[in-house]
Design a protein around this motif. Structure first.
Motif, PDB file in Angstrom:
ATOM      1  N   GLN A  68       0.822  -1.214   0.000  1.00  0.00           N
ATOM      2  CA  GLN A  68       0.000   0.000   0.000  1.00  0.00           C
ATOM      3  C   GLN A  68       0.854   1.260   0.000  1.00  0.00           C
ATOM      4  O   GLN A  68       0.506   2.245  -0.659  1.00  0.00           O
ATOM      5  CB  GLN A  68      -0.977  -0.005   1.173  1.00  0.00           C
ATOM      6  CG  GLN A  68      -2.075  -1.064   1.057  1.00  0.00           C
ATOM      7  CD  GLN A  68      -2.963  -0.912  -0.178  1.00  0.00           C
ATOM      8  OE1 GLN A  68      -3.005   0.112  -0.848  1.00  0.00           O
ATOM      9  NE2 GLN A  68      -3.692  -1.974  -0.508  1.00  0.00           N
ATOM     10  N   GLU A  69       1.976   1.232   0.716  1.00  0.00           N
ATOM     11  CA  GLU A  69       2.867   2.395   0.717  1.00  0.00           C
ATOM     12  C   GLU A  69       3.459   2.613  -0.675  1.00  0.00           C
ATOM     13  O   GLU A  69       3.562   3.748  -1.138  1.00  0.00           O
ATOM     14  CB  GLU A  69       4.000   2.195   1.728  1.00  0.00           C
ATOM     15  CG  GLU A  69       3.540   2.189   3.173  1.00  0.00           C
ATOM     16  CD  GLU A  69       4.620   1.655   4.085  1.00  0.00           C
ATOM     17  OE1 GLU A  69       5.308   2.472   4.725  1.00  0.00           O
ATOM     18  OE2 GLU A  69       4.790   0.410   4.146  1.00  0.00           O
TER      19      GLU A  69
ATOM     20  N   GLN B  82       0.724   4.069  -2.881  1.00  0.00           N
ATOM     21  CA  GLN B  82       0.501   5.492  -2.589  1.00  0.00           C
ATOM     22  C   GLN B  82       1.639   6.353  -3.137  1.00  0.00           C
ATOM     23  O   GLN B  82       1.399   7.434  -3.670  1.00  0.00           O
ATOM     24  CB  GLN B  82       0.355   5.696  -1.081  1.00  0.00           C
ATOM     25  CG  GLN B  82      -0.954   5.158  -0.544  1.00  0.00           C
ATOM     26  CD  GLN B  82      -1.002   5.138   0.985  1.00  0.00           C
ATOM     27  OE1 GLN B  82       0.012   5.314   1.650  1.00  0.00           O
ATOM     28  NE2 GLN B  82      -2.189   4.909   1.524  1.00  0.00           N
TER      29      GLN B  82
ATOM     30  N   GLU C  77       1.107   6.869  -6.787  1.00  0.00           N
ATOM     31  CA  GLU C  77      -0.016   7.772  -7.049  1.00  0.00           C
ATOM     32  C   GLU C  77       0.356   9.218  -6.751  1.00  0.00           C
ATOM     33  O   GLU C  77      -0.007  10.123  -7.502  1.00  0.00           O
ATOM     34  CB  GLU C  77      -1.241   7.318  -6.263  1.00  0.00           C
ATOM     35  CG  GLU C  77      -1.818   6.014  -6.805  1.00  0.00           C
ATOM     36  CD  GLU C  77      -2.902   5.393  -5.939  1.00  0.00           C
ATOM     37  OE1 GLU C  77      -3.216   5.948  -4.859  1.00  0.00           O
ATOM     38  OE2 GLU C  77      -3.417   4.331  -6.333  1.00  0.00           O
TER      39      GLU C  77
END
Length: 150
Positions: A30-31, A34, A37
């Motif tokens: 997830q890091e 992110q 993004e």
């Protein structure tokens, strides 16, 4: 940080490789998602054998550049949500691309995905590891726990 390379022949015309020799700088799925993004991109969706080969060549060039790159798998944008029967034979069909791509292309290592608690996917990059049943741990895909640091 990372190296950005652009090509015109693929849907994703620019790629950015980020490799951290320093283990403390590696991040979970997830890091990583992110960070991509925030940088205006997305974790990599591989849509064909040709694109897979392009990425392999980029990683080989990075290795040859004298950057001291060593073992360290790379997150790609394929993952399985917590919904659905992770232990059933349907499990491989539950993986989806984080950017919404519908590409059916897969490049799993032998006996992968193993499913269970492993729901996020890495591209193997372990040049110093002894080969397993599926050959070297290079460029093929493996599902891993999403909190692992890559």
């Amino acid at each position: 940080s990372g190296q950005k390379v652009c090509y015109g022949a693929f849907k994703h015309s620019c790629y950015k490789l980020a490799y951290f020799q320093d283990l403390s700088r590696r991040v979970g799925f997830q890091e990583a998602r992110q960070a991509c993004e925030i940088d205006g991109g997305a974790l990599l969706s591989l849509e064909s054998e040709a694109e897979q080969q392009l990425i392999e060549n980029m990683l080989q060039n990075l290795t040859k550049s004298g950057s001291g790159i060593s073992d360290g798998d790379f997150w790609i944008g394929l993952w399985r949500s917590g919904d659905g029967p992770a232990t059933s034979s349907a499990c491989p069909d539950l993986y989806q691309w984080a950017d919404g791509s519908m590409s059916p292309f897969r490049n799993w290592y032998t006996d992968e995905p193993s499913c269970g608690s492993e729901a996020c996917v890495v591209m193997y990059h372990q040049p110093t590891a002894n080969p397993g049943l599926g050959g070297p741990y290079l460029y093929l895909w493996n599902d891993d726990r999403c909190n692992m640091k890559h």
